[in-house]
Design a protein around this motif. Structure first.
Motif, PDB file in Angstrom:
ATOM      1  N   TRP A 125     -58.434 -38.597 -24.755  1.00 34.31           N
ATOM      2  CA  TRP A 125     -59.183 -39.653 -25.440  1.00 34.31           C
ATOM      3  C   TRP A 125     -60.508 -39.125 -25.970  1.00 34.31           C
ATOM      4  O   TRP A 125     -61.068 -39.676 -26.913  1.00 34.31           O
ATOM      5  CB  TRP A 125     -59.448 -40.843 -24.522  1.00 34.31           C
ATOM      6  N   GLY A 126     -61.000 -38.047 -25.407  1.00 34.85           N
ATOM      7  CA  GLY A 126     -62.281 -37.488 -25.839  1.00 34.85           C
ATOM      8  C   GLY A 126     -62.193 -36.532 -27.015  1.00 34.85           C
ATOM      9  O   GLY A 126     -63.226 -36.057 -27.495  1.00 34.85           O
ATOM     10  N   LEU A 127     -60.993 -36.242 -27.488  1.00 34.23           N
ATOM     11  CA  LEU A 127     -60.859 -35.332 -28.617  1.00 34.23           C
ATOM     12  C   LEU A 127     -61.510 -35.921 -29.864  1.00 34.23           C
ATOM     13  O   LEU A 127     -61.405 -37.117 -30.123  1.00 34.23           O
ATOM     14  CB  LEU A 127     -59.378 -35.032 -28.890  1.00 34.23           C
ATOM     15  N   GLU A 128     -62.152 -35.063 -30.626  1.00 31.07           N
ATOM     16  CA  GLU A 128     -62.775 -35.487 -31.883  1.00 31.07           C
ATOM     17  C   GLU A 128     -61.705 -35.886 -32.884  1.00 31.07           C
ATOM     18  O   GLU A 128     -60.528 -35.607 -32.711  1.00 31.07           O
ATOM     19  CB  GLU A 128     -63.622 -34.337 -32.445  1.00 31.07           C
ATOM     20  N   GLU A 129     -62.134 -36.485 -33.960  1.00 26.20           N
ATOM     21  CA  GLU A 129     -61.212 -36.942 -35.010  1.00 26.20           C
ATOM     22  C   GLU A 129     -60.339 -35.794 -35.486  1.00 26.20           C
ATOM     23  O   GLU A 129     -60.826 -34.675 -35.611  1.00 26.20           O
ATOM     24  CB  GLU A 129     -61.995 -37.533 -36.174  1.00 26.20           C
ATOM     25  N   PRO A 130     -59.085 -36.058 -35.720  1.00 27.14           N
ATOM     26  CA  PRO A 130     -58.453 -37.365 -35.587  1.00 27.14           C
ATOM     27  C   PRO A 130     -58.190 -37.695 -34.119  1.00 27.14           C
ATOM     28  O   PRO A 130     -57.669 -36.870 -33.369  1.00 27.14           O
ATOM     29  CB  PRO A 130     -57.154 -37.231 -36.381  1.00 27.14           C
ATOM     30  N   ALA A 131     -58.561 -38.873 -33.731  1.00 29.18           N
ATOM     31  CA  ALA A 131     -58.416 -39.320 -32.351  1.00 29.18           C
ATOM     32  C   ALA A 131     -56.951 -39.611 -32.025  1.00 29.18           C
ATOM     33  O   ALA A 131     -56.185 -40.026 -32.894  1.00 29.18           O
ATOM     34  CB  ALA A 131     -59.246 -40.588 -32.137  1.00 29.18           C
ATOM     35  N   LEU A 132     -56.594 -39.383 -30.768  1.00 25.98           N
ATOM     36  CA  LEU A 132     -55.244 -39.725 -30.321  1.00 25.98           C
ATOM     37  C   LEU A 132     -55.099 -41.240 -30.293  1.00 25.98           C
ATOM     38  O   LEU A 132     -55.988 -41.949 -29.838  1.00 25.98           O
ATOM     39  CB  LEU A 132     -54.970 -39.177 -28.920  1.00 25.98           C
ATOM     40  N   GLU A 133     -53.967 -41.720 -30.779  1.00 24.79           N
ATOM     41  CA  GLU A 133     -53.687 -43.154 -30.765  1.00 24.79           C
ATOM     42  C   GLU A 133     -52.906 -43.566 -29.519  1.00 24.79           C
ATOM     43  O   GLU A 133     -52.949 -44.718 -29.114  1.00 24.79           O
ATOM     44  CB  GLU A 133     -52.913 -43.541 -32.025  1.00 24.79           C
ATOM     45  N   ARG A 134     -52.187 -42.603 -28.956  1.00 25.33           N
ATOM     46  CA  ARG A 134     -51.404 -42.884 -27.760  1.00 25.33           C
ATOM     47  C   ARG A 134     -51.058 -41.578 -27.083  1.00 25.33           C
ATOM     48  O   ARG A 134     -51.202 -40.496 -27.655  1.00 25.33           O
ATOM     49  CB  ARG A 134     -50.126 -43.650 -28.109  1.00 25.33           C
TER      50      ARG A 134
END
Length: 182
Positions: free
Chosen positions: A129-138
């Motif tokens: 969840w902390g990854l920079e864009e593009p963010a994980l959606e699921r």
């Protein structure tokens, strides 16, 4: 109180990654938990394990987390793979959204039921969840039709069946479970 430290692997720890994976593949649940056999794991070169550990120690593509006990023993592991929208996944299908894929879930028998799996999942999801864009959606995972214990844990943790089912070459079914971004 559990004294395990949950942390990402470091590239130089490839021999420990190999040992833990081979222990997982020796587990009686391995035939329904992993898409790899002990013989395949044992047959892999040192270079394979070095590259695998390097890939799981840095970058956006994957992160492997281990549960290290106070004695230094690794008692569990999980890896979160990044699957970017428009890429092709492990099963050869196009990925429709930014997502993570949890794989390699393993907790040694003596540590099961201690909350260690929950802590490993929490660390992997926090990283994802902390990854920079593009963010994980699921985040998703697959569970073998005969692995009821794992399926029950995933549901308790908050994963829900998506309805997607894959048929393995063996004819067995793998059910996809998903965890939506909070």
């Amino acid at each position: 109180m559990d004294q395990h430290v949950i942390r990402p692997v470091r590239a130089e720890e490839w021999q420990r990654v190999k040992e833990l994976r081979l222990a997982a593949l020796r587990d009686p649940a391995a035939p329904v938990a992993f898409l790899e056999t002990l013989e395949q794991g044992e047959g892999r070169s040192d270079e394979f394990w070095q590259e695998r550990t390097e890939g799981g120690s840095r970058g956006r593509g994957a992160r492997q987390f281990v549960a290290e006990g106070p004695d230094g023993e690794w008692d569990g592991s999980v890896t979160l793979l990044g699957e970017g929208k428009g890429t092709v996944d492990f099963f050869g299908e196009a990925v429709a959204e930014e997502q993570g894929h949890l794989v390699g879930v393993f907790v040694r028998e003596g540590a099961r039921g201690s909350g260690l799996a929950e802590r490993l999942f929490a660390a992997a999801l926090e990283w994802g969840w902390g990854l920079e864009e593009p963010a994980l959606e699921r985040v998703r995972l697959f569970v073998h039709e005969d692995n009821a214990r794992a399926a029950a844990f995933y549901r308790r943790y908050g994963f829900t069946p998506s309805g997607r089912v894959l048929r393995l070459e063996s004819g067995a079914l793998e059910h996809e479970y998903v965890y939506a971004r909070p």
